[in-house]
Each structure stands twice: as structure tokens, then as C-alpha cells.
Enzyme design. Structure first.
Site, PDB file in Angstrom:
ATOM      1  CB  ALA A  42      -0.932  -0.010   1.214  1.00  0.00           C
ATOM      2  N   PRO A 101      -3.936   8.917  -3.877  1.00  0.00           N
ATOM      3  CG  PRO A 101      -6.146   8.956  -3.145  1.00  0.00           C
ATOM      4  CD  PRO A 101      -4.760   8.640  -2.691  1.00  0.00           C
ATOM      5  N   GLY A 129       0.572   9.554  -7.177  1.00  0.00           N
ATOM      6  CA  GLY A 129       1.004   8.649  -8.230  1.00  0.00           C
ATOM      7  C   GLY A 129       2.444   8.228  -8.063  1.00  0.00           C
ATOM      8  CG  PHE A 141      -4.584   3.224  -8.640  1.00  0.00           C
ATOM      9  CD1 PHE A 141      -5.717   2.947  -9.398  1.00  0.00           C
ATOM     10  CD2 PHE A 141      -4.140   4.536  -8.569  1.00  0.00           C
ATOM     11  CE1 PHE A 141      -6.395   3.966 -10.074  1.00  0.00           C
ATOM     12  CE2 PHE A 141      -4.807   5.562  -9.238  1.00  0.00           C
ATOM     13  CZ  PHE A 141      -5.930   5.273  -9.989  1.00  0.00           C
ATOM     14  CD  GLU A 172       5.566  -3.730  -9.434  1.00  0.00           C
ATOM     15  OE1 GLU A 172       6.799  -3.799  -9.320  1.00  0.00           O
ATOM     16  OE2 GLU A 172       4.823  -4.723  -9.335  1.00  0.00           O
TER      17      GLU A 172
END
Length: 409
Positions: free
Chosen positions: A133, A137, A140, A165, A377
Site C-alpha cells: 500500500a 490519490p 502517483g 490502486f 510499478e
């Protein structure tokens, strides 16, 4: 010097006999157990739990972990082989599997022995799942800009914030959570002050927000994670306080090789599909493969595929040799292989004509999946920056670069 390495030998790849044996075993498992479910996984957005249990029985979840922690003691090369072979058929399954690595790698590098013994064996056996985690928001790719905060109260930390995400958040029993524990000393060092924590499923205040509905990699779920006064003991802190940014970066250095392998697997699948099709399909009473334009197209696809394979396996080989150069090679492999996958898949669709856009062929699914690998990633343009900066740092440490001088090339 053979820039940016020291000599020709640094470009070599050496495979062991067990690497090929492992690849064949994985291929057999994938064709038997995963391929029949691939379309179902995409349509239902679910990886069946019995399939995960079969993968666990094969030791796939503990491949890179040592036997001391219940794993198989495999190397990076084997994890690349595993990811590539599975991604040929169902890239989403590789994400479910690879997200475990995002949890376990920080523990392997920075965790204490108690944490390793508690959390790694259940992951290696496929009894438990982990998640990472980090993304928020607001930020990024800007890890240093994270706004989730953790405040020390006695021997506990209280965490508040939102993550976005997060793959496998619904499946995960454990999460690595990154939070700011102190303000950065100045703008130039804004990466300082982040700390990593283990948060277990069921901890009060930890909940899932909205589910993110994605264009691809269906079967691997992505969620918002909400942390509302989540209390964790100090023993759940991973590494030293304030080391969270470095932990996240070192983790990505290793896991992005797996993302490159995902792109490689998708590219391989698309090329194989196109190559077979143009030799079977006829136009103007001749196989498509007999037309020069089609031959040129196939060779261009193959050159991209082989280049992506070399970069991906080179990054894995350098990582297994503990060479510092693996970090920039991993970033090169990540953006090159995932972009090569998109090109090869697109051209494979073109060679199929109208048939290429149907769900039965599977190329449109690969197209949806490949785009996401270019973003997560570390988005690919970020990887270009990372690769260059890591390269410069390594060359300076070797004394090849000094200040603004490029040195010997």
C-alpha cells in the site's frame, strides 16, 4: 570499457540446467491448469481460489524465498521464467502472484528476524497473501509526496490516510503501508520522513474503499485502502524510522524485473499467435506468410521480442550476481519490454485483420493487459528518468564520472 559496463563479459547470460527444467515444468502447469481458465478469469474478473491453491502446491508463491522461511530458494532468473510463462496465458494471474513479492521483498531486505519468521512462511505456502500500500490519490509516482501520516503514541503508531490502486487489497492478509512519520527537513530532501509498517487484515480502522474497475488485468483486483486511526505496534515497523522511501525504491528495483517479464510473456504469446495464423490463413490463393510485407512485419516483431527478452534476462542475471548495474537494467527492461509488448500485440492484431479484434483469439485481451504494465510499478517515462539517474550514480561511484565530466567511455 564497454560502456556502461567494464567489459564484454558483463553482457553475458549464463543459464543453469535447472532453469530450463523449471521452465518446462511451469509451461506444462500453465497449459494444463491456467490456459483453460484464462478467458473465464478475464470475463468474470476472478482468479479461482482452487487455481491459487494448485499454484501454492507447486511452490510458486515461495519461489524466491529461502528454505529457512518455507520457500524454494529460487533465484531472480527463475521468478522471471515463472512470470513470463504465466503471462503468456493469463497476465492477471502473475499480478496476483507478484504482489506477494511486493510484500515479502521489503521484509527480506529490511525486516527483522521475528517479522520474517512470522509473515514469510504463510506467504511461501500460499496460505496467506500480501499487498503493497504505497500509491496515493494525490501523488502517483511521486512517492516522496505521500500524505498518509503515522503518529507515535507510546509503543504504538496511529496511521491515517488513503491509498489508491492497491492490487490484491481484498485478498491480502497483510499489507505494507507507507506513511509519513516526520516532515522533510527541506524541499530538496522531501523523500525523508517516510516509514513502512505491517498492517494486518482485521485491524480496526483498516477498510476497503472503492474498487477500481480496470480496462485489463481482470482477475487481479485493485482497491482504495482507507486507514482511519489504525493502530499498529512499533514491532510492526519495517526498518528504521524514516527509511520508507529507500525501502520502497529498493523493492521496486527488484519487482519491476517481474513486470518486464509480464510484458515479455504477452509479447511472446502475441508473436506465436500471429506466426501460426499467417501460415494457416490464405489470401489470393497463397498463405499470408508468403507475402513480403507480412514477412517484414514478423521479423520486426521478432527483433523487438528478442531484444526485450535479452534486457529482461540480463536484469535478472545482474540481480542474481548482486551487481549494482541491475538497477538501471531493470528500469530499461521494464519500459522496453512492456512497450515492445504493445507494439507486437498491435501488429499481431493487424495481421489477423477482423479476426484479431474478437475475444476468441485473445489478442484484444493482451492489448488491454499490456497497457497497464506500462503504468504500474513506475510509469515508463519515470523509468526512463530512473534508469538514467541510476546509471549516472553507478558511474560516479566507479569514478567514471566526476561532476559534469562524462569520463572515459
Amino acid at each position: 570499457m564497454v560502456f556502461p559496463f567494464d567489459g564484454l563479459g558483463d553482457y553475458q547470460l549464463i543459464f543453469k540446467a535447472e532453469h530450463e527444467m523449471f521452465r518446462k515444468a511451469v509451461r506444462e502447469f500453465v497449459e494444463k491448469e491456467i490456459r483453460p481458465l484464462a478467458q473465464q478469469i478475464d470475463e468474470t474478473d476472478e482468479v479461482p481460489r482452487p487455481l491459487l491453491e494448485k499454484m501454492a502446491q507447486q511452490g510458486f508463491f515461495g519461489l524466491h524465498l529461502s528454505e529457512e522461511y518455507g520457500g524454494q530458494g529460487g533465484d531472480t532468473m527463475m521468478t522471471v521464467i515463472l512470470s513470463e510463462e504465466i503471462a503468456r496465458v493469463s497476465p492477471a494471474v502473475t499480478v496476483v502472484m507478484g504482489t506477494n513479492d511486493l510484500f515479502s521483498i521489503p521484509l527480506l531486505i529490511y525486516g527483522n528476524e521475528e517479522q520474517k519468521k512470522k509473515y514469510l512462511p504463510p506467504l511461501a505456502k500460499g496460505e496467506k497473501f500480501g499487498a503493497f500500500a504505497a500509491t496515493e490519490p494525490c501523488c502517483g509516482s511521486d512517492v516522496a509526496g505521500f500524505q498518509t501520516k503515522a503518529e507515535k503514541k507510546g509503543d504504538k503508531w496511529v496511521i491515517n490516510g488513503r491509498k489508491m490502486f492497491i492490487s490484491n487489497a481484498d485478498l491480502a492478509d497483510y499489507l505494507i503501508v507507507f506513511a509519513r512519520t516526520s516532515p522533510p527537513p527541506d524541499r530538496r530532501r522531501r523523500w525523508m520522513g517516510l516509514t513502512a509498517f505491517i498492517v494486518e487484515k482485521g485491524t480496526p480502522g483498516l477498510s476497503l474503499g472503492m474498487k477500481v474497475h480496470k480496462m485489463g488485468l481482470r482477475g487481479s483486483h485493485t482497491w482504495e485502502v482507507v486507514l482511519d486511526n489504525v493502530e499498529v505496534p512499533d514491532e510492526n515497523r519495517v526498518g528504521m524510522e524514516g527509511m520508507g522511501f529507500l525501502i520502497a525504491m529498493e523493492t521496486f528495483d527488484r519487482t519491476r524485473i517481474g513486470v518486464a517479464a509480464q510484458g515479455l510473456g504477452m509479447a511472446q504469446a502475441a508473436f506465436e499467435t500471429a506466426f501460426t495464423y499467417v501460415h494457416q490463413r490464405k489470401a489470393f490463393e497463397a498463405p499470408l506468410a508468403s507475402f513480403e510485407a507480412v514477412e517484414f512485419s514478423l521479423v520486426n516483431m521478432l527483433s523487438e521480442l528478442m531484444s526485450a527478452r535479452y534486457l529482461t534476462y540480463l536484469a535478472a542475471y545482474l540481480a542474481d550476481q548482486n551487481r549494482p548495474e541491475f538497477t538501471f537494467a531493470a528500469s530499461l527492461a521494464k519500459f522496453y519490454a512492456t512497450e515492445a509488448a504493445e507494439k507486437i500485440i498491435s501488429e499481431a492484431i493487424n495481421l489477423h485483420g477482423g479476426v484479431g479484434i474478437t475475444t476468441e483469439v485473445g489478442l484484444e485481451k493482451l492489448a488491454r493487459d499490456a497497457k497497464i504494465t506500462q503504468i504500474y510499478e513506475g510509469a515508463n517515462n519515470i523509468q526512463r528518468l530512473v534508469a538514467y539517474r541510476q546509471l549516472v550514480r553507478i558511474l560516479r561511484n566507479k569514478g567514471v564520472l566526476g561532476g559534469e565530466s562524462s569520463g572515459e567511455m
